[in-house]
Motif scaffolding. Structure first.
Motif, mmCIF file in Angstrom:
data_model
loop_
_atom_site.group_PDB
_atom_site.id
_atom_site.type_symbol
_atom_site.label_atom_id
_atom_site.label_comp_id
_atom_site.label_asym_id
_atom_site.label_seq_id
_atom_site.Cartn_x
_atom_site.Cartn_y
_atom_site.Cartn_z
ATOM 1 N N VAL A 45 0.858 -1.190 0.000
ATOM 2 C CA VAL A 45 0.000 0.000 0.000
ATOM 3 C C VAL A 45 0.894 1.240 0.000
ATOM 4 N N ARG A 46 0.722 2.076 -1.015
ATOM 5 C CA ARG A 46 1.513 3.307 -1.110
ATOM 6 C C ARG A 46 0.768 4.503 -0.530
ATOM 7 N N GLU A 47 -0.537 4.595 -0.822
ATOM 8 C CA GLU A 47 -1.346 5.729 -0.348
ATOM 9 C C GLU A 47 -2.722 5.232 0.059
ATOM 10 N N GLY A 48 -3.269 5.796 1.129
ATOM 11 C CA GLY A 48 -4.637 5.504 1.526
ATOM 12 C C GLY A 48 -4.755 4.363 2.531
ATOM 13 N N THR A 49 -6.013 3.991 2.809
ATOM 14 C CA THR A 49 -6.311 2.952 3.797
ATOM 15 C C THR A 49 -7.211 1.905 3.159
ATOM 16 N N VAL A 50 -6.862 0.644 3.346
ATOM 17 C CA VAL A 50 -7.633 -0.460 2.774
ATOM 18 C C VAL A 50 -8.034 -1.453 3.855
ATOM 19 N N ILE A 51 -9.052 -2.227 3.523
ATOM 20 C CA ILE A 51 -9.361 -3.436 4.282
ATOM 21 C C ILE A 51 -9.105 -4.572 3.311
ATOM 22 N N ALA A 52 -8.266 -5.514 3.726
ATOM 23 C CA ALA A 52 -7.925 -6.646 2.880
ATOM 24 C C ALA A 52 -8.378 -7.935 3.552
ATOM 25 N N PRO A 84 -8.253 8.541 -2.658
ATOM 26 C CA PRO A 84 -7.865 7.380 -3.457
ATOM 27 C C PRO A 84 -6.787 6.544 -2.762
ATOM 28 N N VAL A 85 -6.810 5.262 -3.064
ATOM 29 C CA VAL A 85 -5.798 4.319 -2.589
ATOM 30 C C VAL A 85 -4.926 3.949 -3.782
ATOM 31 N N VAL A 86 -3.629 3.876 -3.553
ATOM 32 C CA VAL A 86 -2.703 3.365 -4.565
ATOM 33 C C VAL A 86 -1.935 2.228 -3.920
ATOM 34 N N TYR A 87 -1.931 1.070 -4.588
ATOM 35 C CA TYR A 87 -1.139 -0.056 -4.093
ATOM 36 C C TYR A 87 -0.480 -0.760 -5.267
ATOM 37 N N HIS A 88 0.643 -1.406 -4.980
ATOM 38 C CA HIS A 88 1.409 -2.144 -5.982
ATOM 39 C C HIS A 88 1.219 -3.634 -5.733
#
Length: 105
Positions: A45-52, A84-88
């Protein structure tokens, strides 16, 4: 989906396939429904908050977090923030992985 930027998706000298991409999700957006595949996958995760969804548990993580998805386990990811979320994603297939999935979102 907000956006997906594909960096590579091809064989290497030691892997049957190496896929690397970056995904941007809008607030409340899921990348895709929960799914599984034989490849292992690492999300950063580069930016933002996620639920995985990871190994049957929901995990809330933010920037700098790494999420490892084991093979053949249901997983998903959702933007739960207001930005926005950015993830690799780094996903690999080797001879130990087995056959490729028929459909891979």
């Amino acid at each position: 989906m907000g956006a997906k930027r594909q960096f590579c998706d091809s064989p290497t000298e030691t892997l049957q396939n190496l896929e690397i991409h970056a995904t941007t999700l809008r607030p409340s957006e899921f990348a895709h429904p929960a799914h599984q595949h034989p490849e292992e996958e690492l999300m950063i995760v580069r930016e933002g908050t996620v639920i995985a969804l990871v190994n049957g548990e929901l995990k809330r993580v933010g920037p700098g977090s790494a999420i490892f998805q084991a093979p053949n386990r249901l997983h998903s990811i959702q933007n739960v923030g207001q930005t926005p979320v950015v993830y690799h994603v780094i996903k690999w297939r080797s001879t130990a992985t087995g056959p490729a999935a028929v459909a891979n979102p």
